[in-house]
Write an enzyme that holds these catalytic residues in place. Structure first.
Site, PDB file in Angstrom:
ATOM      1  CD  GLU A 116      -2.192  -1.568   3.168  1.00 10.35           C
ATOM      2  OE1 GLU A 116      -1.882   0.071   3.949  1.00 10.35           O
ATOM      3  OE2 GLU A 116      -2.877  -2.217   3.297  1.00 10.35           O
ATOM      4  CB  CYS A 129       2.671   7.035   3.583  1.00  8.95           C
ATOM      5  SG  CYS A 129       2.785   6.140   5.453  1.00  8.95           S
ATOM      6  CB  CYS A 136       5.958  -6.214   8.433  1.00  6.68           C
ATOM      7  SG  CYS A 136       7.508  -5.043  10.055  1.00  6.68           S
ATOM      8  CB  CYS A 140       4.580  -4.265  16.152  1.00 12.29           C
ATOM      9  SG  CYS A 140       6.222  -3.913  16.214  1.00 12.29           S
ATOM     10  N   GLY A 191       6.544  -2.563   6.607  1.00  8.37           N
ATOM     11  CA  GLY A 191       7.343  -2.641   6.298  1.00  8.37           C
ATOM     12  C   GLY A 191       8.637  -2.350   7.265  1.00  8.37           C
ATOM     13  CD  GLU A 192      12.326  -1.663  10.633  1.00  9.95           C
ATOM     14  OE1 GLU A 192      11.641  -0.938  11.226  1.00  9.95           O
ATOM     15  OE2 GLU A 192      13.673  -0.815  10.609  1.00  9.95           O
ATOM     16  CB  SER A 225       9.257   4.808  10.258  1.00 14.76           C
ATOM     17  OG  SER A 225       8.328   5.157  11.858  1.00 14.76           O
ATOM     18  CG  LEU A 249      10.444   4.801  22.561  1.00 16.24           C
ATOM     19  CD1 LEU A 249      11.566   3.432  22.695  1.00 16.24           C
ATOM     20  CD2 LEU A 249      10.067   5.645  23.352  1.00 16.24           C
ATOM     21  CG  ASN A 324      -6.554   3.111  12.470  1.00 14.46           C
ATOM     22  OD1 ASN A 324      -7.873   2.631  12.026  1.00 14.46           O
ATOM     23  ND2 ASN A 324      -6.001   3.464  11.475  1.00 14.46           N
TER      24      ASN A 324
HETATM   25  N1  SAH Z   1       8.244  -0.623  10.469  1.00 11.31           N
HETATM   26  C1  SAH Z   1       8.838   0.861  10.605  1.00 11.31           C
HETATM   27  C2  SAH Z   1       7.264   1.718   9.849  1.00 11.31           C
HETATM   28  C3  SAH Z   1       6.798   0.720  10.862  1.00 11.31           C
HETATM   29  S1  SAH Z   1       3.982   1.719  10.661  1.00 11.31           S
HETATM   30  C4  SAH Z   1       7.994   1.354  11.975  1.00 11.31           C
HETATM   31  O1  SAH Z   1       8.155   0.483  12.817  1.00 11.31           O
HETATM   32  O2  SAH Z   1       8.173   2.130  12.745  1.00 11.31           O
HETATM   33  C5  SAH Z   1       4.767   4.032  11.121  1.00 11.31           C
HETATM   34  C6  SAH Z   1       4.360   3.888  12.063  1.00 11.31           C
HETATM   35  O3  SAH Z   1       3.300   3.546  12.160  1.00 11.31           O
HETATM   36  C7  SAH Z   1       5.046   3.610  13.203  1.00 11.31           C
HETATM   37  O4  SAH Z   1       5.120   4.266  14.244  1.00 11.31           O
HETATM   38  C8  SAH Z   1       4.537   2.351  13.581  1.00 11.31           C
HETATM   39  O5  SAH Z   1       4.188   1.465  14.771  1.00 11.31           O
HETATM   40  C9  SAH Z   1       2.777   3.403  13.432  1.00 11.31           C
HETATM   41  N2  SAH Z   1       1.542   1.796  13.732  1.00 11.31           N
HETATM   42  C10 SAH Z   1       1.480   0.390  12.950  1.00 11.31           C
HETATM   43  N3  SAH Z   1      -0.266   0.407  13.085  1.00 11.31           N
HETATM   44  C11 SAH Z   1      -0.811   0.721  13.894  1.00 11.31           C
HETATM   45  C12 SAH Z   1      -1.704   1.267  14.530  1.00 11.31           C
HETATM   46  N4  SAH Z   1      -2.772   0.826  14.173  1.00 11.31           N
HETATM   47  N5  SAH Z   1      -2.473   2.642  14.744  1.00 11.31           N
HETATM   48  C13 SAH Z   1      -1.510   3.556  15.161  1.00 11.31           C
HETATM   49  N6  SAH Z   1       0.027   3.473  14.515  1.00 11.31           N
HETATM   50  C14 SAH Z   1       0.105   2.194  14.036  1.00 11.31           C
END
Ligand code: SAH
Length: 374
Positions: A116, A129, A136, A140, A191-192, A225, A249, A324
């Protein structure tokens, strides 16, 4: 991820027409440096300067349709397109919100993998974005992408093409607000990014290389990120590309972060933050700390105080993201009063903080939710 994305073992004697999983994406000029593009063209027996012409069509005119490359002899166009601009992805869905100024596209890559990208137009800027991996591997639990696991790394060109596609829509006037340009790119899609380090650094070069060899964007407008892959943060600091680093974080204490960002069991908060401060020192760029506020999980006043204590006095800015909720998750966004108190305590602790606006929530703005639904 949807059924069609799961490798299925064919029945004996059954013919399969699906591409093998994890197959390599076609090589594209956006994967190559200017010198490598010339070599690729010379290998065809064509004059090397044709590579520069095709680069101009792609990066400056945003035009990958060989039939319109009128400065190149018609007989050479198809061969050049075959080696330099093979199709990389097809849009399978586009969802819009905010009267067309937020546009999310679901892309199918050459091997069927889904990713996406989201375009967000604001009065003063346009942010793309982008995804850096299909799926990924960071797992998390609050993130939609994390639930499906990693399908594969994206190539540099697949990453860049998402930005070029957004730039095309803007140039064509398809986004309300008149013709425009992409000013910002955030690696906050699927993705990371630092787990696909080489391709992502390649993409950072293509985005910032001067036009027409690249898109000519300012590194200041680009944010990478990460969950906090410490060795890769250090590598990135040494690249000499002053992009903004964002660290996801989500908790100020290791006990909770171990559960929200599982890679924390490998690199603890103190190591991640030390790497972030090194990054800030090397690039003179303010680091962004991402913190998704999850009701009764990480939004307590004492955690705000602890976060402020760990960040105070640093070149840093906290970006609070109302969670979200992903489908089927037990977690939800914080109460308004808890969010306000969290902000108040960070500010009282001397830390700059903003609450991210929740654009595109109704189109599954959170990373991975659209692909998961498909
Ligand atoms: N892998 C990278 C990029 C991921 S997406 C990272 O973790 O930073 C970018 C941001 O969206 C990250 O801070 C991630 O933790 C956050 N994110 C992912 N799912 C989310 C959700 N359901 N609600 C709010 N933020 C979310």
């Amino acid at each position: 991820m949807a059924d069609h994305d799961v490798p299925r073992r064919p029945a004996p004697g059954e013919l399969t027409f699906t591409a093998p999983r994890r197959s390599k994406p076609p090589r594209h000029l956006a994967d190559l440096t200017a010198a490598e593009r010339r070599e690729a063209v010379a290998a065809l027996g064509l004059p090397a300067f044709r590579a520069d012409q095709v680069s101009r069509h792609y990066f400056a005119r945003l035009d990958a349709d060989a039939s319109s490359w009128s400065d190149i002899p018609a007989a050479q166009r198809d061969d050049l397109a075959k080696v330099l601009t093979p199709p990389l992805m097809t849009a399978v869905r586009e969802l819009t919100a905010d009267r067309g100024t937020t546009r999310k596209t679901l892309w199918r890559l050459h091997d069927g993998a889904l990713v996406e990208s989201v375009l967000m137009r604001y009065p003063d800027r346009v942010t793309m974005c982008v995804s850096s991996q299909a799926g990924c591997g960071m797992n998390c639990p609050f993130c939609a992408t994390g639930q499906a696991g990693l399908t594969r790394n994206m190539s540099t060109a697949e990453i860049v093409e998402q930005v070029v596609a957004g730039a095309r829509q803007l140039a064509a006037g398809d986004v309300p607000g008149g013709p425009g340009r992409v000013s910002n790119v955030v690696f906050m899609g699927m993705g990371e990014p630092l787990a696909n380090y080489k391709a992502v650094v390649g993409a950072l070069h293509r985005l910032t290389d001067k036009a027409p060899g690249g898109l000519g964007m300012s590194a200041r407008g680009i944010t990478v990120s990460t969950v906090g892959l410490v060795p890769r943060i250090k590598d990135l600091a040494a690249e000499g590309l002053p992009v903004t680093l964002a660290v996801s974080l989500h908790a100020p204490d290791d006990e909770l972060r171990d559960t929200l960002v599982p890679v924390n069991t490998r690199w603890k908060i103190s190591e991640v933050l030390d790497a972030a401060w090194q990054y800030a020192a090397a690039t003179k760029r303010r680091v962004s700390i991402e913190y998704a506020l999850i009701k009764d999980v990480n939004d307590q006043a004492w955690r705000a105080d602890l976060l402020a204590k760990r960040l105070r006095g640093k070149l840093v800015h906290v970006n609070l993201i109302p969670l979200n909720p992903t489908p089927g998750s037990k977690w939800t966004a914080s109460r308004r009063e808890d969010e306000r108190e969290f902000v108040r305590r960070l500010e009282a602790g001397g830390v700059a903080v903003t609450v991210r606006d929740t654009r595109g929530r109704e189109i599954d703005g959170a990373c991975g939710q659209l692909a998961a639904a498909e």
